[in-house]
Design a protein around this motif. Structure first.
Motif, short mmCIF file in Angstrom:
data_model
loop_
_atom_site.label_atom_id
_atom_site.label_comp_id
_atom_site.label_asym_id
_atom_site.label_seq_id
_atom_site.Cartn_x
_atom_site.Cartn_y
_atom_site.Cartn_z
N ARG A 237 0.87 -1.17 0.00
CA ARG A 237 0.00 0.00 0.00
C ARG A 237 0.90 1.23 0.00
N ASN A 238 0.72 2.05 -1.02
CA ASN A 238 1.58 3.23 -1.21
C ASN A 238 3.05 2.85 -1.32
N GLY A 239 3.30 1.69 -1.95
CA GLY A 239 4.67 1.26 -2.17
C GLY A 239 5.33 0.60 -0.99
N ILE A 240 4.58 0.42 0.11
CA ILE A 240 5.15 -0.18 1.33
C ILE A 240 4.50 -1.54 1.56
N VAL A 241 5.31 -2.55 1.84
CA VAL A 241 4.79 -3.90 2.09
C VAL A 241 4.08 -3.91 3.45
N ARG A 242 2.78 -4.22 3.40
CA ARG A 242 1.99 -4.28 4.65
C ARG A 242 1.87 -5.70 5.16
N GLU A 243 1.74 -6.65 4.24
CA GLU A 243 1.61 -8.05 4.61
C GLU A 243 1.92 -8.91 3.40
N PHE A 244 1.81 -10.22 3.59
CA PHE A 244 2.02 -11.17 2.50
C PHE A 244 0.75 -11.97 2.29
N LYS A 245 0.54 -12.33 1.03
CA LYS A 245 -0.68 -13.05 0.69
C LYS A 245 -0.74 -14.38 1.44
N LYS A 246 -1.94 -14.69 1.94
CA LYS A 246 -2.15 -15.92 2.70
C LYS A 246 -3.26 -16.75 2.07
N ASP A 247 -3.23 -18.04 2.31
CA ASP A 247 -4.29 -18.90 1.79
C ASP A 247 -5.47 -18.90 2.75
N ARG A 248 -6.46 -19.77 2.48
CA ARG A 248 -7.67 -19.78 3.30
C ARG A 248 -7.41 -20.23 4.74
N ASP A 249 -6.32 -20.95 4.91
CA ASP A 249 -6.00 -21.43 6.26
C ASP A 249 -5.11 -20.45 7.02
N GLY A 250 -4.82 -19.32 6.39
CA GLY A 250 -4.00 -18.32 7.06
C GLY A 250 -2.51 -18.52 6.90
N ASN A 251 -2.10 -19.45 6.08
CA ASN A 251 -0.68 -19.70 5.86
C ASN A 251 -0.16 -18.80 4.72
N THR A 252 1.06 -18.33 4.89
CA THR A 252 1.67 -17.48 3.86
C THR A 252 1.90 -18.29 2.58
N VAL A 253 1.43 -17.74 1.47
CA VAL A 253 1.53 -18.43 0.19
C VAL A 253 2.96 -18.33 -0.34
N ILE A 254 3.51 -19.45 -0.74
CA ILE A 254 4.82 -19.49 -1.40
C ILE A 254 4.60 -19.89 -2.86
N THR A 255 4.95 -19.03 -3.77
CA THR A 255 4.78 -19.31 -5.19
C THR A 255 6.12 -19.69 -5.80
N ARG A 256 6.13 -20.76 -6.58
CA ARG A 256 7.38 -21.28 -7.15
C ARG A 256 7.27 -21.36 -8.67
N LEU A 257 8.42 -21.31 -9.32
CA LEU A 257 8.47 -21.46 -10.77
C LEU A 257 8.11 -22.89 -11.15
N ASN A 258 7.09 -23.03 -11.98
CA ASN A 258 6.69 -24.35 -12.48
C ASN A 258 7.27 -24.51 -13.88
N SER A 259 8.53 -24.88 -13.94
CA SER A 259 9.21 -24.97 -15.23
C SER A 259 8.72 -26.16 -16.06
N GLU A 260 8.16 -27.19 -15.39
CA GLU A 260 7.70 -28.37 -16.12
C GLU A 260 6.58 -28.02 -17.10
N THR A 261 5.63 -27.22 -16.63
CA THR A 261 4.52 -26.81 -17.50
C THR A 261 5.02 -26.02 -18.69
N LEU A 262 5.91 -25.07 -18.42
CA LEU A 262 6.44 -24.23 -19.49
C LEU A 262 7.27 -25.05 -20.49
N GLU A 263 8.00 -26.01 -19.97
CA GLU A 263 8.82 -26.85 -20.84
C GLU A 263 7.95 -27.73 -21.75
N GLU A 264 6.86 -28.25 -21.21
CA GLU A 264 5.94 -29.07 -22.01
C GLU A 264 5.29 -28.23 -23.11
N ILE A 265 4.90 -26.99 -22.76
CA ILE A 265 4.28 -26.11 -23.75
C ILE A 265 5.26 -25.79 -24.87
N ALA A 266 6.50 -25.50 -24.50
CA ALA A 266 7.51 -25.19 -25.50
C ALA A 266 7.83 -26.40 -26.37
#
Length: 280
Positions: A237-266
């Motif tokens: 908010r206004n360029g300042i990190v207020r929090e991190f996205k969480k899932d429905r259980d309240g756990n912080t979401v960790i997003t990772r590179l899914n190279s397998e999908t991209l490799e299959e598409i290519a």
């Protein structure tokens, strides 16, 4: 537009310097011959009509005449001509992932900003190729049709953000389908689709669409942006990190590179996968 049909006649212009040298030689010879018979102050009385102007005027007239004769012989043509030229280049469509996961900062400054920098670098190295832009998250939206206006392309590219598409997800399949409408059927240019994403495809239909696109002559190149380790998704908010996205259980979401999908598409798209790990 100017056209010279018979350029070989330009060699006739060499006659002009030869005439000039001949004129100088004959003038000097005549002057020496006249001095043998009379002193300089007596020549005006012996030859009252003597003039340097007339021989020079004659030389200039002959030279100009030769010049115009050469121009006539080379058949100089001036004008305009409308001609249809078939362009053989590359039509490149960039499909940029703008889902929330692209805000992750496991690649600085963020996956999305790094993607924008990468596309800008590619555009700067293009010459006469045409480019188009697509933004996608839960759905795909057109940003810029096929064009050679690189300045507009970079402007639209920099304006991309995660708020352009309300529905979240990574609709790679829809981006491929939309990209197919960008290309002209009668063009002889090569067709290339560059998909830039972290590879989190929530639809699962991307491979089918990629295979269909490849059958239509479209080469698909994928660029994976992110790391295998992954990162959190900051909410600012206004360029300042207020929090991190969480899932429905309240756990912080960790997003990772899914190279397998991209490799299959290519792979089915007759292209290649490029991973973008650098934090530089």
């Amino acid at each position: 537009m100017y056209l010279l049909e018979e350029k070989i006649y330009f060699w006739l212009l060499c006659i002009i310097p030869v005439l000039v040298l001949l004129f100088i030689f004959l003038s000097y010879w005549r002057y020496r011959a006249q001095r043998k018979y009379a002193e300089k102050h007596m020549l005006s009385h012996l030859i009252p009509d003597r003039s340097w102007f007339k021989p020079i005027l004659k030389l200039v007239t002959i030279s100009v005449g030769i010049l115009f004769l050469v121009i006539a012989l080379v058949n100089l043509k001036a004008g305009t001509k409308i001609e249809t030229v078939k362009r053989e280049g590359v039509d490149i469509v960039f499909a940029v992932d703008i889902s929330k996961s692209m805000l992750a900062e496991d690649i600085a400054p963020s996956r999305l900003e790094k993607s924008q920098q990468l596309v800008t670098q590619i555009i700067n190295n293009l010459a006469s190729d045409r480019i188009g832009l697509i933004a996608y998250a839960g759905s795909a939206v057109p940003q810029l049709p096929i064009t050679t206006d690189y300045s507009s392309a970079k402007m639209f590219l920099q304006s991309m953000n995660t708020d352009l598409v309300s529905s979240q997800g990574t609709a790679i399949a829809e981006a491929i389908q939309l990209a197919e409408s960008y290309y002209s059927e009668d063009t002889e240019a090569s067709k290339v689709l560059v998909i830039i994403s972290d590879g989190e495809d929530h639809e699962g239909e991307a491979l089918d669409y990629a295979e269909a696109a490849a059958e239509n002559g479209i080469r698909i190149i994928t660029i994976g942006v992110g790391t295998e380790k992954g990162g959190t998704i900051p909410i600012k908010r206004n360029g300042i990190v207020r929090e991190f996205k969480k899932d429905r259980d309240g756990n912080t979401v960790i997003t990772r590179l899914n190279s397998e999908t991209l490799e299959e598409i290519a792979s089915v798209g007759n292209g290649g996968l490029y991973r973008w790990y650098s934090n530089r």
